[in-house]
Every structure is written in C-alpha cells, then in structure tokens.
Design a protein around this motif. Sequence first.
Motif, PDB file in Angstrom:
ATOM      1  N   ALA A  74      38.011  49.808   2.234  1.00  0.00           N
ATOM      2  CA  ALA A  74      38.684  51.107   2.323  1.00  0.00           C
ATOM      3  C   ALA A  74      38.906  51.701   0.932  1.00  0.00           C
ATOM      4  O   ALA A  74      38.880  52.925   0.760  1.00  0.00           O
ATOM      5  CB  ALA A  74      40.014  50.954   3.047  1.00  0.00           C
ATOM      6  N   LYS A  75      39.117  50.842  -0.051  1.00  0.00           N
ATOM      7  CA  LYS A  75      39.342  51.306  -1.422  1.00  0.00           C
ATOM      8  C   LYS A  75      38.079  51.218  -2.270  1.00  0.00           C
ATOM      9  O   LYS A  75      38.113  51.561  -3.455  1.00  0.00           O
ATOM     10  CB  LYS A  75      40.450  50.476  -2.078  1.00  0.00           C
ATOM     11  CG  LYS A  75      41.817  50.634  -1.445  1.00  0.00           C
ATOM     12  CD  LYS A  75      42.859  49.806  -2.197  1.00  0.00           C
ATOM     13  CE  LYS A  75      44.236  49.998  -1.592  1.00  0.00           C
ATOM     14  NZ  LYS A  75      45.271  49.180  -2.309  1.00  0.00           N
ATOM     15  N   ASN A  76      36.989  50.744  -1.684  1.00  0.00           N
ATOM     16  CA  ASN A  76      35.729  50.583  -2.430  1.00  0.00           C
ATOM     17  C   ASN A  76      35.950  49.794  -3.713  1.00  0.00           C
ATOM     18  O   ASN A  76      35.470  50.179  -4.793  1.00  0.00           O
ATOM     19  CB  ASN A  76      35.121  51.954  -2.750  1.00  0.00           C
ATOM     20  CG  ASN A  76      34.720  52.701  -1.501  1.00  0.00           C
ATOM     21  OD1 ASN A  76      34.147  52.133  -0.579  1.00  0.00           O
ATOM     22  ND2 ASN A  76      35.041  53.982  -1.451  1.00  0.00           N
ATOM     23  N   THR A  77      36.679  48.720  -3.580  1.00  0.00           N
ATOM     24  CA  THR A  77      37.040  47.919  -4.745  1.00  0.00           C
ATOM     25  C   THR A  77      36.727  46.450  -4.472  1.00  0.00           C
ATOM     26  O   THR A  77      36.958  45.953  -3.365  1.00  0.00           O
ATOM     27  CB  THR A  77      38.529  48.090  -5.073  1.00  0.00           C
ATOM     28  OG1 THR A  77      38.787  49.475  -5.352  1.00  0.00           O
ATOM     29  CG2 THR A  77      38.908  47.253  -6.288  1.00  0.00           C
ATOM     30  N   VAL A  78      36.214  45.781  -5.492  1.00  0.00           N
ATOM     31  CA  VAL A  78      35.978  44.345  -5.426  1.00  0.00           C
ATOM     32  C   VAL A  78      36.828  43.678  -6.498  1.00  0.00           C
ATOM     33  O   VAL A  78      37.049  44.254  -7.573  1.00  0.00           O
ATOM     34  CB  VAL A  78      34.481  44.012  -5.600  1.00  0.00           C
ATOM     35  CG1 VAL A  78      33.978  44.411  -6.974  1.00  0.00           C
ATOM     36  CG2 VAL A  78      34.212  42.543  -5.345  1.00  0.00           C
ATOM     37  N   TYR A  79      37.311  42.500  -6.185  1.00  0.00           N
ATOM     38  CA  TYR A  79      38.201  41.772  -7.088  1.00  0.00           C
ATOM     39  C   TYR A  79      37.618  40.400  -7.416  1.00  0.00           C
ATOM     40  O   TYR A  79      36.845  39.841  -6.641  1.00  0.00           O
ATOM     41  CB  TYR A  79      39.576  41.577  -6.437  1.00  0.00           C
ATOM     42  CG  TYR A  79      40.215  42.851  -5.957  1.00  0.00           C
ATOM     43  CD1 TYR A  79      40.079  43.266  -4.637  1.00  0.00           C
ATOM     44  CD2 TYR A  79      40.955  43.639  -6.825  1.00  0.00           C
ATOM     45  CE1 TYR A  79      40.667  44.430  -4.189  1.00  0.00           C
ATOM     46  CE2 TYR A  79      41.550  44.814  -6.380  1.00  0.00           C
ATOM     47  CZ  TYR A  79      41.399  45.207  -5.063  1.00  0.00           C
ATOM     48  OH  TYR A  79      41.974  46.367  -4.635  1.00  0.00           O
ATOM     49  N   LEU A  80      38.039  39.870  -8.558  1.00  0.00           N
ATOM     50  CA  LEU A  80      37.702  38.498  -8.911  1.00  0.00           C
ATOM     51  C   LEU A  80      38.975  37.838  -9.417  1.00  0.00           C
ATOM     52  O   LEU A  80      39.442  38.153 -10.520  1.00  0.00           O
ATOM     53  CB  LEU A  80      36.600  38.432  -9.971  1.00  0.00           C
ATOM     54  CG  LEU A  80      36.091  37.030 -10.286  1.00  0.00           C
ATOM     55  CD1 LEU A  80      35.340  36.455  -9.075  1.00  0.00           C
ATOM     56  CD2 LEU A  80      35.176  37.040 -11.511  1.00  0.00           C
ATOM     57  N   GLN A  81      39.543  36.973  -8.605  1.00  0.00           N
ATOM     58  CA  GLN A  81      40.706  36.202  -9.019  1.00  0.00           C
ATOM     59  C   GLN A  81      40.209  34.953  -9.719  1.00  0.00           C
ATOM     60  O   GLN A  81      39.468  34.159  -9.125  1.00  0.00           O
ATOM     61  CB  GLN A  81      41.553  35.829  -7.797  1.00  0.00           C
ATOM     62  CG  GLN A  81      42.749  34.961  -8.119  1.00  0.00           C
ATOM     63  CD  GLN A  81      43.794  35.689  -8.954  1.00  0.00           C
ATOM     64  OE1 GLN A  81      44.104  36.853  -8.716  1.00  0.00           O
ATOM     65  NE2 GLN A  81      44.334  35.016  -9.958  1.00  0.00           N
ATOM     66  N   MET A  82      40.617  34.783 -10.958  1.00  0.00           N
ATOM     67  CA  MET A  82      40.150  33.663 -11.774  1.00  0.00           C
ATOM     68  C   MET A  82      41.338  32.774 -12.117  1.00  0.00           C
ATOM     69  O   MET A  82      42.269  33.217 -12.797  1.00  0.00           O
ATOM     70  CB  MET A  82      39.476  34.176 -13.045  1.00  0.00           C
ATOM     71  CG  MET A  82      38.347  35.157 -12.778  1.00  0.00           C
ATOM     72  SD  MET A  82      37.456  35.642 -14.268  1.00  0.00           S
ATOM     73  CE  MET A  82      38.743  36.543 -15.121  1.00  0.00           C
ATOM     74  N   ASN A  83      41.299  31.545 -11.638  1.00  0.00           N
ATOM     75  CA  ASN A  83      42.357  30.570 -11.903  1.00  0.00           C
ATOM     76  C   ASN A  83      41.797  29.408 -12.711  1.00  0.00           C
ATOM     77  O   ASN A  83      40.585  29.217 -12.787  1.00  0.00           O
ATOM     78  CB  ASN A  83      42.941  30.064 -10.584  1.00  0.00           C
ATOM     79  CG  ASN A  83      43.576  31.161  -9.760  1.00  0.00           C
ATOM     80  OD1 ASN A  83      44.123  32.126 -10.294  1.00  0.00           O
ATOM     81  ND2 ASN A  83      43.514  31.032  -8.446  1.00  0.00           N
ATOM     82  N   SER A  84      42.694  28.633 -13.272  1.00  0.00           N
ATOM     83  CA  SER A  84      42.303  27.450 -14.058  1.00  0.00           C
ATOM     84  C   SER A  84      41.215  27.796 -15.069  1.00  0.00           C
ATOM     85  O   SER A  84      40.205  27.086 -15.183  1.00  0.00           O
ATOM     86  CB  SER A  84      41.818  26.339 -13.110  1.00  0.00           C
ATOM     87  OG  SER A  84      42.812  25.997 -12.175  1.00  0.00           O
ATOM     88  N   LEU A  85      41.438  28.846 -15.801  1.00  0.00           N
ATOM     89  CA  LEU A  85      40.425  29.328 -16.740  1.00  0.00           C
ATOM     90  C   LEU A  85      40.190  28.347 -17.866  1.00  0.00           C
ATOM     91  O   LEU A  85      41.119  27.664 -18.332  1.00  0.00           O
ATOM     92  CB  LEU A  85      40.824  30.690 -17.287  1.00  0.00           C
ATOM     93  CG  LEU A  85      40.578  31.849 -16.312  1.00  0.00           C
ATOM     94  CD1 LEU A  85      41.399  33.067 -16.706  1.00  0.00           C
ATOM     95  CD2 LEU A  85      39.099  32.195 -16.256  1.00  0.00           C
TER      96      LEU A  85
END
Length: 115
Positions: A74-85
């Motif tokens: 709906a927002k035309n958005t993609v996310y990348l959650q990055m943990n334990s970098l």
Amino acid sequence: QVQLVESGGGLVQPGGSLRLSCAASGSSFSINLMGWYRQAPGKEREWVASIARDFTTAYADSVKGRFTISRDNAKNTVYLQMNSLKPEDTAVYYCKARVGVQDYWGQGTQVTVSS
C-alpha cells in the motif's frame, strides 16, 4: 518509470541494528520483485535479499537469520531490518525494483558497522 529512494543508513556498533527503507514512486504499481543489494569498498555489488509481491522472500547465506526483508504494498515501500550487525556488513546498500524485464535502482545508503 520507477524512482527509488533509500533511507535509514548510518553508523552502528557491532551487534547493533538498523532498519533500511526504500520508497518507490512512479509506476510502482507494476513492481513485482524488490530487493536489497550491497557493495563494499573494492568489492562487487552482491545480492542480499528479495521479496516478491506475494511476500515470498529469499536471503543470501551471509545474512540469513540476521536480516529480515518486508514490504508494504500500500505504501510501495520495502524494508530491510538488520540485526546482529557485523563489521563485514559495512557497505553501500541499494534497493532494486523489477518491472517486467527492467530493473530500477536507488541511489544507495551507507551502512557502517564499527566500534
């Protein structure tokens, strides 16, 4: 035409987290596959993760279990959650969108993992 704008990069300590966002505009309704790539200094650009319009995901082995890709159609958005970098995650991260056989890229956002 599709325009992509990434945000959310920055400096983080090892073990920390960041969340990248990529907002699509233009003919974004026709986007099927979206993905994240990264390029470290002196290295080739590499694939990190992808997500299809039906939310099917795939990850590179190097980030599996630490990174999570998601999208809001709906927002035309993609996310990348990055943990334990890790320091080796340091790179410029790019968003890519595929429309038919055409790929569109964002301008990139810098992620630096360092103490």
